[in-house]
Design a protein around this motif. Structure first.
Motif, PDB file in Angstrom:
ATOM      1  N   ALA A   1      34.036  29.619  36.096  1.00 30.36           N
ATOM      2  CA  ALA A   1      34.883  30.748  36.481  1.00 30.36           C
ATOM      3  C   ALA A   1      34.042  31.989  36.765  1.00 30.36           C
ATOM      4  O   ALA A   1      34.279  32.714  37.744  1.00 30.36           O
ATOM      5  CB  ALA A   1      35.908  31.046  35.387  1.00 30.36           C
ATOM      6  N   ARG A   2      33.040  32.252  35.916  1.00 25.99           N
ATOM      7  CA  ARG A   2      32.155  33.412  36.144  1.00 25.99           C
ATOM      8  C   ARG A   2      31.384  33.250  37.459  1.00 25.99           C
ATOM      9  O   ARG A   2      31.224  34.218  38.208  1.00 25.99           O
ATOM     10  CB  ARG A   2      31.149  33.546  34.996  1.00 25.99           C
ATOM     11  N   LEU A   3      30.922  32.044  37.735  1.00 23.20           N
ATOM     12  CA  LEU A   3      30.213  31.810  38.991  1.00 23.20           C
ATOM     13  C   LEU A   3      31.126  32.115  40.177  1.00 23.20           C
ATOM     14  O   LEU A   3      30.716  32.783  41.144  1.00 23.20           O
ATOM     15  CB  LEU A   3      29.731  30.354  39.046  1.00 23.20           C
ATOM     16  N   THR A   4      32.365  31.662  40.101  1.00 23.55           N
ATOM     17  CA  THR A   4      33.333  31.935  41.170  1.00 23.55           C
ATOM     18  C   THR A   4      33.544  33.435  41.349  1.00 23.55           C
ATOM     19  O   THR A   4      33.535  33.951  42.479  1.00 23.55           O
ATOM     20  CB  THR A   4      34.674  31.239  40.849  1.00 23.55           C
ATOM     21  N   ILE A   5      33.723  34.143  40.239  1.00 20.67           N
ATOM     22  CA  ILE A   5      33.960  35.597  40.291  1.00 20.67           C
ATOM     23  C   ILE A   5      32.767  36.318  40.920  1.00 20.67           C
ATOM     24  O   ILE A   5      32.937  37.209  41.777  1.00 20.67           O
ATOM     25  CB  ILE A   5      34.226  36.157  38.868  1.00 20.67           C
ATOM     26  N   GLU A   6      31.557  35.958  40.517  1.00 18.25           N
ATOM     27  CA  GLU A   6      30.374  36.655  41.048  1.00 18.25           C
ATOM     28  C   GLU A   6      30.182  36.370  42.537  1.00 18.25           C
ATOM     29  O   GLU A   6      29.736  37.243  43.286  1.00 18.25           O
ATOM     30  CB  GLU A   6      29.121  36.274  40.253  1.00 18.25           C
ATOM     31  N   ILE A   7      30.532  35.171  42.988  1.00 17.56           N
ATOM     32  CA  ILE A   7      30.456  34.867  44.418  1.00 17.56           C
ATOM     33  C   ILE A   7      31.473  35.721  45.173  1.00 17.56           C
ATOM     34  O   ILE A   7      31.158  36.294  46.228  1.00 17.56           O
ATOM     35  CB  ILE A   7      30.701  33.367  44.672  1.00 17.56           C
ATOM     36  N   LEU A   8      32.686  35.840  44.643  1.00 21.22           N
ATOM     37  CA  LEU A   8      33.717  36.655  45.295  1.00 21.22           C
ATOM     38  C   LEU A   8      33.320  38.125  45.335  1.00 21.22           C
ATOM     39  O   LEU A   8      33.521  38.812  46.344  1.00 21.22           O
ATOM     40  CB  LEU A   8      35.051  36.483  44.568  1.00 21.22           C
ATOM     41  N   LYS A   9      32.758  38.618  44.233  1.00 23.78           N
ATOM     42  CA  LYS A   9      32.315  40.019  44.211  1.00 23.78           C
ATOM     43  C   LYS A   9      31.220  40.255  45.247  1.00 23.78           C
ATOM     44  O   LYS A   9      31.189  41.299  45.913  1.00 23.78           O
ATOM     45  CB  LYS A   9      31.808  40.388  42.807  1.00 23.78           C
ATOM     46  N   THR A  10      30.325  39.284  45.385  1.00 24.85           N
ATOM     47  CA  THR A  10      29.257  39.401  46.369  1.00 24.85           C
ATOM     48  C   THR A  10      29.832  39.363  47.781  1.00 24.85           C
ATOM     49  O   THR A  10      29.413  40.137  48.655  1.00 24.85           O
ATOM     50  CB  THR A  10      28.217  38.278  46.173  1.00 24.85           C
ATOM     51  N   ALA A  11      30.829  38.499  48.021  1.00 22.45           N
ATOM     52  CA  ALA A  11      31.497  38.454  49.326  1.00 22.45           C
ATOM     53  C   ALA A  11      32.171  39.784  49.639  1.00 22.45           C
ATOM     54  O   ALA A  11      32.163  40.256  50.781  1.00 22.45           O
ATOM     55  CB  ALA A  11      32.518  37.320  49.349  1.00 22.45           C
ATOM     56  N   SER A  12      32.747  40.403  48.603  1.00 22.49           N
ATOM     57  CA  SER A  12      33.383  41.713  48.774  1.00 22.49           C
ATOM     58  C   SER A  12      32.380  42.764  49.231  1.00 22.49           C
ATOM     59  O   SER A  12      32.707  43.661  50.026  1.00 22.49           O
ATOM     60  CB  SER A  12      34.038  42.132  47.456  1.00 22.49           C
ATOM     61  N   GLN A  13      31.122  42.647  48.755  1.00 19.53           N
ATOM     62  CA  GLN A  13      30.076  43.571  49.192  1.00 19.53           C
ATOM     63  C   GLN A  13      29.761  43.408  50.681  1.00 19.53           C
ATOM     64  O   GLN A  13      29.239  44.326  51.316  1.00 19.53           O
ATOM     65  CB  GLN A  13      28.810  43.358  48.364  1.00 19.53           C
ATOM     66  N   TYR A  14      30.094  42.233  51.229  1.00 18.82           N
ATOM     67  CA  TYR A  14      29.944  41.987  52.668  1.00 18.82           C
ATOM     68  C   TYR A  14      31.258  42.254  53.413  1.00 18.82           C
ATOM     69  O   TYR A  14      31.460  41.766  54.515  1.00 18.82           O
ATOM     70  CB  TYR A  14      29.481  40.546  52.914  1.00 18.82           C
ATOM     71  N   GLU A  15      32.138  43.031  52.779  1.00 14.87           N
ATOM     72  CA  GLU A  15      33.379  43.527  53.370  1.00 14.87           C
ATOM     73  C   GLU A  15      34.462  42.470  53.536  1.00 14.87           C
ATOM     74  O   GLU A  15      35.400  42.659  54.316  1.00 14.87           O
ATOM     75  CB  GLU A  15      33.107  44.260  54.698  1.00 14.87           C
ATOM     76  N   ALA A  16      34.356  41.356  52.832  1.00 18.12           N
ATOM     77  CA  ALA A  16      35.482  40.427  52.772  1.00 18.12           C
ATOM     78  C   ALA A  16      36.623  41.100  52.017  1.00 18.12           C
ATOM     79  O   ALA A  16      36.394  41.786  51.019  1.00 18.12           O
ATOM     80  CB  ALA A  16      35.071  39.134  52.081  1.00 18.12           C
ATOM     81  N   GLN A  17      37.851  40.914  52.498  1.00 22.62           N
ATOM     82  CA  GLN A  17      39.042  41.465  51.835  1.00 22.62           C
ATOM     83  C   GLN A  17      39.666  40.360  50.987  1.00 22.62           C
ATOM     84  O   GLN A  17      40.153  39.362  51.515  1.00 22.62           O
ATOM     85  CB  GLN A  17      40.035  41.985  52.871  1.00 22.62           C
ATOM     86  N   ILE A  18      39.639  40.547  49.669  1.00 25.51           N
ATOM     87  CA  ILE A  18      39.943  39.462  48.727  1.00 25.51           C
ATOM     88  C   ILE A  18      41.003  39.923  47.735  1.00 25.51           C
ATOM     89  O   ILE A  18      40.904  41.023  47.182  1.00 25.51           O
ATOM     90  CB  ILE A  18      38.655  39.048  47.985  1.00 25.51           C
ATOM     91  N   LEU A  19      42.007  39.074  47.501  1.00 23.72           N
ATOM     92  CA  LEU A  19      43.089  39.471  46.610  1.00 23.72           C
ATOM     93  C   LEU A  19      43.622  38.264  45.836  1.00 23.72           C
ATOM     94  O   LEU A  19      43.878  37.201  46.411  1.00 23.72           O
ATOM     95  CB  LEU A  19      44.227  40.100  47.420  1.00 23.72           C
ATOM     96  N   ASN A  20      43.763  38.448  44.519  1.00 29.96           N
ATOM     97  CA  ASN A  20      44.408  37.424  43.701  1.00 29.96           C
ATOM     98  C   ASN A  20      45.903  37.719  43.579  1.00 29.96           C
ATOM     99  O   ASN A  20      46.397  38.739  44.066  1.00 29.96           O
ATOM    100  CB  ASN A  20      43.739  37.300  42.323  1.00 29.96           C
ATOM    101  N   TYR A  21      46.638  36.807  42.957  1.00 26.08           N
ATOM    102  CA  TYR A  21      48.080  36.920  42.771  1.00 26.08           C
ATOM    103  C   TYR A  21      48.800  37.222  44.090  1.00 26.08           C
ATOM    104  O   TYR A  21      49.686  38.065  44.165  1.00 26.08           O
ATOM    105  CB  TYR A  21      48.402  37.963  41.691  1.00 26.08           C
ATOM    106  N   THR A  22      48.390  36.519  45.133  1.00 26.04           N
ATOM    107  CA  THR A  22      48.967  36.677  46.464  1.00 26.04           C
ATOM    108  C   THR A  22      49.168  35.282  47.053  1.00 26.04           C
ATOM    109  O   THR A  22      48.205  34.599  47.403  1.00 26.04           O
ATOM    110  CB  THR A  22      48.041  37.519  47.366  1.00 26.04           C
TER     111      THR A  22
END
Length: 548
Positions: free
Chosen positions: A172-193
């Motif tokens: 789960a932590r690995l998944t979160i850190e990958i998503l956070k890194t993607a967000s730094q590349y301007e990916a728009q990411i949202l949970n509970y959607t």
């Protein structure tokens, strides 16, 4: 305001509604996260939505190993061994605080799965295929050496052991850190959607209608291509798309149990025989040891995957069979988890015989779905999807994108030069914390979870005034994960941001009320909202120990 925060949801929703994306990814597990980072780092406009919390499905319920696929040698799947072995080294390089080298011992017993000669040759082939180097290379141990490494092994039937390297992670932590890194590349990411339906133009999928779980607001997200990376729910989305034809998913359940380390005090990870011919892991982790897994067909409610008393008894019996001096009972279990593997169905094959390879399906309306695969291979799965999308983008829109970048992108929490530098950093953190009553295990927990972001957590710890230092640290972690990791509920926090529900259950039992109050203060919850979140957390706690 940090982009990857609950408090930035409205801004992210606005971007999702007004941007024409190149790719919309449905599913916030390891596969979707990997695709998001790969695509965004190549220059694509990326959106990702997840109906629950990130990594709330399979990607928080694995054996939590980034392993080289030794078991696949048994199936003569040399290609898969080579790919996941190579990938293991890359993922360790980009996140050494999260992908931790661990020695694994494979006991050779009378009548066991592996004989000495086959194991020696197999591990040698494994070293070559997986590009294993240095201290990580395999060693063969005789009986005395094996018992010295692991005194709990059964002396009367032990013949020797293989000794090799694996890598432990927090999925789960690995998944979160990958998503956070993607967000730094301007990916728009949202949970509970939740993606409710697809949008079509000229008989092509061009987006999805989604609903926010907190506000019940629905809106459209437009994209040139939509990728279905929903794990066990892939076929549901294919059904909505009227494209569930041909190959389909075959879900199997895997259960793991957790006991205090003193109840199963293995000195390193053990990969051992089970009487029915399967193999199992026992893995020490901080204050606990966890072991598993089962591999049984699953055809029930995918939103309610539970550990049965049969599962628990099977695993306890397997441990007692390999470690005769242990004598575990069901009462020793501190926690558990049960997850689903979304494999590709193959007629006539049992759960354990099914391939772990991933497959891509493209429907007539151009919905791209991906299923199967392993945690270790997430980056290559992403590469195959993004290469496919890039090829289609070039052909249809004459748009070109960079080749894959992710082999060299350091994940959030870094950079560390190697694991040696991680250990040095753990010592520094312990030095700062020991006067507050914290242990080396506590310092290692923080660094293995957050990497160098531990500094941010500890800065917040210094600001807080609670006399109970354990609670003070937990509050600092809550603040960090809410502000920087899109944590929305106490369940998100205890299960998927910290892993405490699995690996430090006593801390959850002690501080759950105080942490619920802390969340309430951040989100201004009403009494009914507090009760809803309390019930959700209590239900998850109960699920870890109530075996039906």
């Amino acid at each position: 305001m940090n982009n990857f925060s609950f408090f930035n949801r409205k801004n992210i929703q606005k971007e999702l509604q007004t941007t024409d994306f190149d790719i919309l990814i449905i599913g916030g597990g390891i596969t979707g996260a990997g695709i998001a980072l790969d695509a965004a780092s190549r220059g694509m406009k990326v959106a990702l939505v997840e109906k629950n919390d990130f990594a709330s499905g399979t990607s928080s319920k694995s054996t939590k190993l980034i392993h080289g696929g030794l078991r696949y040698l048994k199936q003569f799947d040399f290609w898969l061994v080579k790919e996941v072995g190579t990938e293991r080294a890359i993922v360790h390089k980009i996140a050494p605080h999260l992908v931790i080298p661990e020695k694994m011992i494979l006991p050779l017993i009378e009548g066991g799965t592996y004989g000495s000669w086959l194991t020696s040759i197999g591990l040698k082939v494994y070293d070559v295929l997986a590009s294993v180097e240095g201290d990580d290379k395999r060693k063969m141990l005789d009986k005395e050496e094996a018992l010295q490494k692991e005194p709990l092994l059964p002396e009367n039937i032990l013949k020797g052991a293989g000794y090799y390297a694996e890598y432990r992670t927090d999925d789960a932590r690995l998944t979160i850190e990958i998503l956070k890194t993607a967000s730094q590349y301007e990916a728009q990411i949202l949970n509970y959607t939740k993606a409710d339906a697809f949008i079509y133009e000229n008989k092509r999928v061009v987006g999805a209608k989604v609903t926010d779980a907190f506000t019940n607001e629905s809106y459209d997200i437009k994209a040139k291509y939509v990728v279905n990376a929903a794990g066990p729910w892939v076929d549901e989305l294919r059904q909505i798309n009227n494209s569930k034809i041909g190959k389909r998913l075959h879900l199997t359940k895997g259960v793991h149990l957790v006991v205090p380390h003193e109840k199963l005090p293995v000195k390193q990870s053990v990969y051992f025989d089970v009487p029915d011919g399967r193999m199992m892991f026992a893995i020490p982790r901080g204050k606990v040891t966890y072991f598993g897994t089962t591999d049984t067909n699953f055809q029930q409610d995918k939103n309610k995957v539970e550990t049965s008393i049969v599962d628990a008894a099977y695993l306890v019996e397997a441990v007692n069979n390999m470690f005769p001096d242990i004598n575990l009972t069901i009462g020793d279990i501190q926690s558990s988890w049960a997850g689903l593997r979304p494999l590709i169905h193959e007629e006539g094959k049992s759960a354990s015989e099914l391939s772990r390879k991933d497959e891509i399906f493209v429907s007539d309306t151009k919905l791209i779905s991906i299923a199967g695969g392993k945690l270790t291979g997430y980056r290559k799965m992403a590469e195959r999807i993004v290469d496919l999308v890039a090829k289609k983008m070039k052909r249809r829109f004459e748009l070109e994108f960079d080749p894959i970048q992710t082999e060299d992108i350091i994940l959030a929490g870094g950079p560390f030069q190697n694991y040696k530098s991680v250990k040095i950093y753990i010592k520094q953190v312990y030095k700062n914390l020991k006067n507050y009553g914290f242990t080396k295990t506590d310092a290692a927990y923080l660094v293995h979870n957050y990497g160098k972001q531990t500094d941010i957590v500890l800065d917040k710890f210094d600001e807080l005034k609670d006399e109970d230092n354990q609670l003070r640290l937990l509050k600092a972690e809550v603040w960090f994960t809410v502000q920087h990791e899109m944590t929305c509920t106490p369940t998100d926090f205890f299960m998927r941001r910290t892993g405490r529900l699995f690996f430090d259950k006593p801390s959850v039992d002690t501080y759950k009320t105080a942490i619920l109050k802390e969340f309430s203060s951040y989100f201004n919850w009403s009494e009914s909202e507090i009760e809803t979140h309390q019930q959700e957390l209590e239900a998850k706690i109960s699920l870890t120990l109530n075996f039906n």
